[in-house]
Design a protein around this motif. Structure first.
Motif, short mmCIF file in Angstrom:
data_model
loop_
_atom_site.label_atom_id
_atom_site.label_comp_id
_atom_site.label_asym_id
_atom_site.label_seq_id
_atom_site.Cartn_x
_atom_site.Cartn_y
_atom_site.Cartn_z
N GLY A 109 0.65 -1.19 -0.03
CA GLY A 109 -0.05 -0.11 0.13
C GLY A 109 0.88 1.36 0.13
N LYS A 110 1.87 1.44 0.69
CA LYS A 110 2.86 2.46 0.56
C LYS A 110 3.58 2.29 -0.53
CE LYS A 110 3.76 2.49 5.57
NZ LYS A 110 4.79 2.19 6.85
N MET A 111 3.96 1.42 -1.15
CA MET A 111 4.48 1.62 -2.33
C MET A 111 3.50 2.09 -3.72
SD MET A 111 6.87 -1.95 -2.61
CE MET A 111 7.14 -1.66 -4.28
N ASP A 112 2.16 1.74 -3.49
CA ASP A 112 1.15 2.51 -4.49
C ASP A 112 1.15 3.91 -4.32
OD1 ASP A 112 0.85 0.03 -5.57
OD2 ASP A 112 -0.82 -0.62 -4.52
N GLU A 113 1.06 4.15 -2.71
CA GLU A 113 1.07 5.78 -2.65
C GLU A 113 2.11 6.43 -3.19
OE1 GLU A 113 0.68 6.10 1.69
OE2 GLU A 113 -1.22 5.02 1.70
N VAL A 114 3.44 5.71 -3.08
CA VAL A 114 4.50 6.52 -3.83
C VAL A 114 4.52 6.66 -5.43
CG1 VAL A 114 7.16 6.26 -4.08
CG2 VAL A 114 6.12 5.66 -1.78
N ASN A 115 3.80 5.64 -5.84
CA ASN A 115 3.89 5.72 -7.34
C ASN A 115 2.75 6.60 -7.71
OD1 ASN A 115 5.88 3.82 -7.69
ND2 ASN A 115 4.58 2.19 -7.79
#
Length: 80
Positions: free
Chosen positions: A74-80
């Motif tokens: 979920g955090k990776m999706d927020e970064v992208n």
């Protein structure tokens, strides 16, 4: 004649005693085997309970890792 009858009776009594002795020995062997099997069953039951506890712990760990992974994704999706 009565002596022959007495000898036959004595032989039958001795045969009965021998049979009873053998059966008593067999009973003792079966009792020992039964006790051994009862101990093995109790040990298997204890092992099963331990494995069930370990399985529950591993499932909890797996669930925790799954949640952590989902959080990271979920955090990776927020970064992208």
């Amino acid at each position: 004649m009565s002596f022959e009858v007495f000898e036959k009776l004595e032989a039958k009594v001795q045969q009965a005693i021998d049979t009873i002795t053998l059966l008593q020995m067999e009973i003792e062997e079966l009792k020992e085997k039964n006790n051994q099997l009862a101990q093995e069953a109790q040990q298997a039951h204890g092992n099963r309970e331990a494995l069930e506890r370990e399985n529950a712990q591993l499932r909890e760990q797996q669930s925790a890792w799954h949640e952590r992974l989902q959080t990271l994704l979920g955090k990776m999706d927020e970064v992208n």
